[in-house]
Design a protein around this motif. Structure first.
Motif, PDB file in Angstrom:
ATOM      1  N   GLU A   1     -10.389 -15.310  -9.619  1.00  0.00           N
ATOM      2  CA  GLU A   1     -11.141 -14.238 -10.289  1.00  0.00           C
ATOM      3  C   GLU A   1     -10.934 -12.908  -9.565  1.00  0.00           C
ATOM      4  O   GLU A   1     -10.803 -11.859 -10.209  1.00  0.00           O
ATOM      5  CB  GLU A   1     -12.621 -14.605 -10.354  1.00  0.00           C
ATOM      6  N   ASN A   2     -10.889 -12.933  -8.241  1.00  0.00           N
ATOM      7  CA  ASN A   2     -10.595 -11.708  -7.487  1.00  0.00           C
ATOM      8  C   ASN A   2      -9.189 -11.204  -7.788  1.00  0.00           C
ATOM      9  O   ASN A   2      -8.956 -10.001  -7.949  1.00  0.00           O
ATOM     10  CB  ASN A   2     -10.735 -11.962  -5.988  1.00  0.00           C
ATOM     11  N   LEU A   3      -8.242 -12.132  -7.866  1.00  0.00           N
ATOM     12  CA  LEU A   3      -6.860 -11.751  -8.129  1.00  0.00           C
ATOM     13  C   LEU A   3      -6.717 -11.116  -9.507  1.00  0.00           C
ATOM     14  O   LEU A   3      -6.017 -10.104  -9.659  1.00  0.00           O
ATOM     15  CB  LEU A   3      -5.942 -12.968  -8.017  1.00  0.00           C
ATOM     16  N   ALA A   4      -7.399 -11.693 -10.494  1.00  0.00           N
ATOM     17  CA  ALA A   4      -7.345 -11.134 -11.849  1.00  0.00           C
ATOM     18  C   ALA A   4      -7.923  -9.724 -11.872  1.00  0.00           C
ATOM     19  O   ALA A   4      -7.373  -8.819 -12.511  1.00  0.00           O
ATOM     20  CB  ALA A   4      -8.101 -12.041 -12.816  1.00  0.00           C
ATOM     21  N   ALA A   5      -9.028  -9.514 -11.157  1.00  0.00           N
ATOM     22  CA  ALA A   5      -9.630  -8.184 -11.091  1.00  0.00           C
ATOM     23  C   ALA A   5      -8.722  -7.208 -10.347  1.00  0.00           C
ATOM     24  O   ALA A   5      -8.569  -6.042 -10.749  1.00  0.00           O
ATOM     25  CB  ALA A   5     -10.990  -8.268 -10.405  1.00  0.00           C
ATOM     26  N   TYR A   6      -8.101  -7.678  -9.279  1.00  0.00           N
ATOM     27  CA  TYR A   6      -7.206  -6.827  -8.496  1.00  0.00           C
ATOM     28  C   TYR A   6      -6.010  -6.379  -9.326  1.00  0.00           C
ATOM     29  O   TYR A   6      -5.630  -5.208  -9.314  1.00  0.00           O
ATOM     30  CB  TYR A   6      -6.746  -7.594  -7.260  1.00  0.00           C
ATOM     31  N   GLU A   7      -5.426  -7.319 -10.068  1.00  0.00           N
ATOM     32  CA  GLU A   7      -4.285  -7.000 -10.919  1.00  0.00           C
ATOM     33  C   GLU A   7      -4.669  -6.018 -12.023  1.00  0.00           C
ATOM     34  O   GLU A   7      -3.855  -5.195 -12.449  1.00  0.00           O
ATOM     35  CB  GLU A   7      -3.729  -8.279 -11.548  1.00  0.00           C
ATOM     36  N   ALA A   8      -5.919  -6.095 -12.489  1.00  0.00           N
ATOM     37  CA  ALA A   8      -6.379  -5.203 -13.557  1.00  0.00           C
ATOM     38  C   ALA A   8      -6.897  -3.869 -13.018  1.00  0.00           C
ATOM     39  O   ALA A   8      -7.330  -3.015 -13.796  1.00  0.00           O
ATOM     40  CB  ALA A   8      -7.476  -5.894 -14.372  1.00  0.00           C
ATOM     41  N   GLY A   9      -6.855  -3.699 -11.698  1.00  0.00           N
ATOM     42  CA  GLY A   9      -7.340  -2.461 -11.097  1.00  0.00           C
ATOM     43  C   GLY A   9      -8.840  -2.325 -11.105  1.00  0.00           C
ATOM     44  O   GLY A   9      -9.380  -1.222 -10.994  1.00  0.00           O
TER      45      GLY A   9
ATOM     46  N   PRO B   1       0.795  -1.239   0.000  1.00  0.00           N
ATOM     47  CA  PRO B   1       0.000   0.000   0.000  1.00  0.00           C
ATOM     48  C   PRO B   1       0.822   1.282   0.000  1.00  0.00           C
ATOM     49  O   PRO B   1       0.389   2.305  -0.548  1.00  0.00           O
ATOM     50  CB  PRO B   1      -0.822  -0.123   1.288  1.00  0.00           C
ATOM     51  N   PHE B   2       2.010   1.264   0.612  1.00  0.00           N
ATOM     52  CA  PHE B   2       2.802   2.502   0.710  1.00  0.00           C
ATOM     53  C   PHE B   2       3.701   2.724  -0.505  1.00  0.00           C
ATOM     54  O   PHE B   2       4.434   3.696  -0.564  1.00  0.00           O
ATOM     55  CB  PHE B   2       3.640   2.497   2.003  1.00  0.00           C
ATOM     56  N   PHE B   3       3.650   1.819  -1.503  1.00  0.00           N
ATOM     57  CA  PHE B   3       4.400   2.027  -2.739  1.00  0.00           C
ATOM     58  C   PHE B   3       3.645   2.993  -3.643  1.00  0.00           C
ATOM     59  O   PHE B   3       2.427   2.872  -3.807  1.00  0.00           O
ATOM     60  CB  PHE B   3       4.603   0.712  -3.490  1.00  0.00           C
ATOM     61  N   PRO B   4       4.332   3.967  -4.255  1.00  0.00           N
ATOM     62  CA  PRO B   4       3.654   4.835  -5.230  1.00  0.00           C
ATOM     63  C   PRO B   4       3.265   4.042  -6.472  1.00  0.00           C
ATOM     64  O   PRO B   4       3.851   2.996  -6.783  1.00  0.00           O
ATOM     65  CB  PRO B   4       4.718   5.892  -5.557  1.00  0.00           C
ATOM     66  N   ASP B   5       2.240   4.519  -7.196  1.00  0.00           N
ATOM     67  CA  ASP B   5       1.724   3.803  -8.365  1.00  0.00           C
ATOM     68  C   ASP B   5       2.802   3.561  -9.415  1.00  0.00           C
ATOM     69  O   ASP B   5       2.826   2.523 -10.073  1.00  0.00           O
ATOM     70  CB  ASP B   5       0.551   4.577  -8.987  1.00  0.00           C
ATOM     71  N   GLU B   6       3.699   4.525  -9.588  1.00  0.00           N
ATOM     72  CA  GLU B   6       4.755   4.371 -10.590  1.00  0.00           C
ATOM     73  C   GLU B   6       5.665   3.200 -10.240  1.00  0.00           C
ATOM     74  O   GLU B   6       6.039   2.402 -11.110  1.00  0.00           O
ATOM     75  CB  GLU B   6       5.573   5.659 -10.677  1.00  0.00           C
ATOM     76  N   LEU B   7       5.997   3.066  -8.948  1.00  0.00           N
ATOM     77  CA  LEU B   7       6.845   1.952  -8.511  1.00  0.00           C
ATOM     78  C   LEU B   7       6.113   0.622  -8.673  1.00  0.00           C
ATOM     79  O   LEU B   7       6.709  -0.377  -9.087  1.00  0.00           O
ATOM     80  CB  LEU B   7       7.274   2.156  -7.062  1.00  0.00           C
ATOM     81  N   LYS B   8       4.810   0.615  -8.366  1.00  0.00           N
ATOM     82  CA  LYS B   8       4.024  -0.607  -8.537  1.00  0.00           C
ATOM     83  C   LYS B   8       4.039  -1.059  -9.994  1.00  0.00           C
ATOM     84  O   LYS B   8       4.153  -2.250 -10.292  1.00  0.00           O
ATOM     85  CB  LYS B   8       2.586  -0.382  -8.073  1.00  0.00           C
ATOM     86  N   GLY B   9       3.902  -0.107 -10.898  1.00  0.00           N
ATOM     87  CA  GLY B   9       3.939  -0.444 -12.318  1.00  0.00           C
ATOM     88  C   GLY B   9       5.281  -1.017 -12.741  1.00  0.00           C
ATOM     89  O   GLY B   9       5.341  -1.989 -13.509  1.00  0.00           O
ATOM     90  N   THR B  10       6.352  -0.429 -12.229  1.00  0.00           N
ATOM     91  CA  THR B  10       7.698  -0.927 -12.555  1.00  0.00           C
ATOM     92  C   THR B  10       7.908  -2.343 -12.012  1.00  0.00           C
ATOM     93  O   THR B  10       8.428  -3.226 -12.702  1.00  0.00           O
ATOM     94  CB  THR B  10       8.768   0.009 -11.972  1.00  0.00           C
ATOM     95  N   LEU B  11       7.476  -2.557 -10.771  1.00  0.00           N
ATOM     96  CA  LEU B  11       7.617  -3.884 -10.165  1.00  0.00           C
ATOM     97  C   LEU B  11       6.775  -4.916 -10.910  1.00  0.00           C
ATOM     98  O   LEU B  11       7.186  -6.067 -11.084  1.00  0.00           O
ATOM     99  CB  LEU B  11       7.205  -3.840  -8.693  1.00  0.00           C
ATOM    100  N   GLY B  12       5.596  -4.491 -11.370  1.00  0.00           N
ATOM    101  CA  GLY B  12       4.748  -5.400 -12.138  1.00  0.00           C
ATOM    102  C   GLY B  12       5.430  -5.840 -13.425  1.00  0.00           C
ATOM    103  O   GLY B  12       5.339  -7.006 -13.830  1.00  0.00           O
ATOM    104  N   THR B  13       6.135  -4.909 -14.067  1.00  0.00           N
ATOM    105  CA  THR B  13       6.852  -5.241 -15.302  1.00  0.00           C
ATOM    106  C   THR B  13       8.029  -6.164 -15.031  1.00  0.00           C
ATOM    107  O   THR B  13       8.277  -7.131 -15.769  1.00  0.00           O
ATOM    108  CB  THR B  13       7.351  -3.953 -15.977  1.00  0.00           C
ATOM    109  N   LEU B  14       8.777  -5.871 -13.964  1.00  0.00           N
ATOM    110  CA  LEU B  14       9.991  -6.636 -13.671  1.00  0.00           C
ATOM    111  C   LEU B  14       9.718  -7.981 -13.001  1.00  0.00           C
ATOM    112  O   LEU B  14      10.396  -8.972 -13.281  1.00  0.00           O
ATOM    113  CB  LEU B  14      10.918  -5.801 -12.775  1.00  0.00           C
ATOM    114  N   LEU B  15       8.744  -8.011 -12.098  1.00  0.00           N
ATOM    115  CA  LEU B  15       8.516  -9.207 -11.287  1.00  0.00           C
ATOM    116  C   LEU B  15       7.185  -9.899 -11.563  1.00  0.00           C
ATOM    117  O   LEU B  15       6.868 -10.914 -10.936  1.00  0.00           O
ATOM    118  CB  LEU B  15       8.575  -8.840  -9.792  1.00  0.00           C
ATOM    119  N   GLY B  16       6.419  -9.362 -12.503  1.00  0.00           N
ATOM    120  CA  GLY B  16       5.070  -9.889 -12.745  1.00  0.00           C
ATOM    121  C   GLY B  16       5.020 -11.346 -13.149  1.00  0.00           C
ATOM    122  O   GLY B  16       4.038 -12.041 -12.893  1.00  0.00           O
ATOM    123  N   ASN B  17       6.086 -11.837 -13.773  1.00  0.00           N
ATOM    124  CA  ASN B  17       6.089 -13.238 -14.188  1.00  0.00           C
ATOM    125  C   ASN B  17       6.085 -14.207 -13.011  1.00  0.00           C
ATOM    126  O   ASN B  17       5.779 -15.391 -13.179  1.00  0.00           O
ATOM    127  CB  ASN B  17       7.288 -13.533 -15.094  1.00  0.00           C
ATOM    128  N   GLY B  18       6.423 -13.701 -11.831  1.00  0.00           N
ATOM    129  CA  GLY B  18       6.313 -14.549 -10.646  1.00  0.00           C
ATOM    130  C   GLY B  18       4.890 -14.992 -10.416  1.00  0.00           C
ATOM    131  O   GLY B  18       4.634 -16.114  -9.967  1.00  0.00           O
TER     132      GLY B  18
END
Length: 426
Positions: free
Chosen positions: A261-269, A52-69
């Motif tokens: 299904e919740n996780l997919a919705a959460y990831e998609a915002g 929650p305390f990560f800024p949106d820009e950092l979340k997006g970067t982490l999603g790109t780098l670590l999303g395959n996990g």
């Protein structure tokens, strides 16, 4: 009252034992446990990427780098479950589990469309989408795996296989032995898929999803069905039977699908579609001290009750209870076959679950995001992880207060009886 309990025990015990030992439910449970370490890893990645305390820009970067996990684990969970069903079901028939697993997985993939439509309506061929391998494909994956394995095993049992001479390496011999059963099974599924695609211009994924999966998940996500499952779980435990193993083996596939299904919705915002999920059931029932939410019960016994017996049982159960292991209090209080404890034992999970459901439905507290939280994770921390919000932990703290309010008068009566018994002995 005791006669009634005895009669219920006589009626329920054989049925519950038969259900708990059912081959297919046992295989299904083991298949989901096979996938558990992978989904646990994916959940940790999701939680970290979306702190929650990560800024949106950092979340997006982490999603790109670590999303395959997440993409390589939770998002394609049906692959692991299908293989697990094939593996464990084949082994239950004393046949080679590995080949049963790969045949089951291949059969599922034969029924899976290798194309999808883009947002612009353009069809892309030769590609799989993760939703077919995750939440949307869960039920077709399970059905295909069970059917394929049964066909494979039956052909193998009839001795329709190639037997290699002695001296041939074991891996080669096993491969040739499975050749005819595997080809026969996969041919059946190929013909089924060809018939559905050719005659009806659709695919079994969409058919199963529309006519089976959606109705079942709709039922499983309802509050009445959830309360019935909790009621049966508590009743079975009251008679000394492991309610979770028996009831969850039936409902876990539905709750797991709702979590995905919740996780997919959460990831998609997007807005989370379900309140009742596997994460909800684990975090806001079991993670309050184990089955029956007994952490506050052992706290009251250890620090509020006055009899030596209550205090000793409370202290004995406190350590395990923090990590949601509560057999010491179930069998030590005891709760099993103790008519004076059946009311709070059954009532408490129902009341707390109704409270939590409406707190989340109203938006006062967040719903679970679908990540997997270990059931041994202590109170408060599990609530934060499951909802990605400190509010989830706060809701658990409120829950234990409710638990204490329901249990206190019953524990007080038991405590007085213990004190009276001690006085008489002296």
């Amino acid at each position: 009252m005791n006669n009634l309990i005895d009669k219920l025990a006589e009626s329920l015990t054989p049925f519950a034992a038969k259900l708990g030992n059912n081959r297919y439910l046992t295989v299904l449970r083991d298949a989901f446990m096979l996938a558990f370490p992978l989904t646990m890893f994916g959940s940790i990645v999701v939680v970290f990427n979306n702190l929650p305390f990560f800024p949106d820009e950092l979340k997006g970067t982490l999603g790109t780098l670590l999303g395959n996990g997440q993409n390589a684990t939770m998002s394609i969970m049906t692959i692991f479950v299908a293989f697990g069903i094939g593996y464990y079901l084949t082994k239950s028939y004393d046949e080679d589990g590995v080949f049963g697993g790969v045949v089951a997985l291949a059969s599922f993939l034969i029924l899976t469309p290798f194309n999808f439509l883009t947002a612009e309506g353009v069809e892309v061929a030769g590609a799989l989408t993760s939703d077919r391998l995750g939440a949307k494909g869960m039920f077709i994956g399970m059905l295909a795996a069970f059917l394929a394995t049964e066909i494979y095993v039956r052909i193998t049992k009839k001795g329709i296989k190639i037997t290699m001479p002695e001296g041939v390496p074991d891996a080669v011999s096993r491969s040739f032995s499975s050749l005819i059963p595997a080809i026969s099974t996969l041919t059946v599924f190929l013909l089924i898929n060809a018939a559905v695609v050719g005659l009806f211009n659709t695919n079994l994924h969409d058919v199963i999803y529309t006519f089976i999966q959606q109705p079942l998940t709709g039922l499983g996500s309802s509050l009445p069905a959830t309360l019935l499952a909790l009621f049966l779980t508590q009743i079975l435990w009251f008679f000394g039977l492991h309610g979770q193993v028996i009831i969850n083996s039936v409902l876990d596939p539905i709750w797991q699908t709702l979590s995905l299904e919740n996780l997919a919705a959460y990831e998609a915002g997007q807005e989370l579609p379900h309140i009742i999920t596997k994460s909800f059931m684990d975090t806001f029932t079991v993670s309050l001290g184990g089955t029956g939410m007994t952490l506050m019960v052992v706290i009251l016994m250890a620090f509020v009750m006055k009899s030596k017996q209550s205090k000793e049982i409370g202290k004995l159960g406190l350590g395990p209870g923090i990590f949601n292991v509560n057999e010491p209090v179930i069998f030590g209080l005891p709760i099993v076959l103790n008519a004076s404890m059946v009311i709070p034992w059954v009532l408490t999970p129902l009341v707390v679950t109704v409270f939590n459901y409406f707190m989340m439905a109203s938006g006062i507290f967040p719903a679970t995001t679908g990540v997997v939280v270990p059931w041994t994770m202590p109170l408060f921390f599990s609530g934060m992880m499951a909802t990605n919000s400190i509010m989830g932990g706060i809701l658990q703290l409120i829950d234990v207060v409710i638990v204490g309010a329901i249990w206190f008068p019953f524990l007080k009566v038991q405590d007085k009886a213990n004190l009276s018994m001690t006085t008489e002995e002296e």
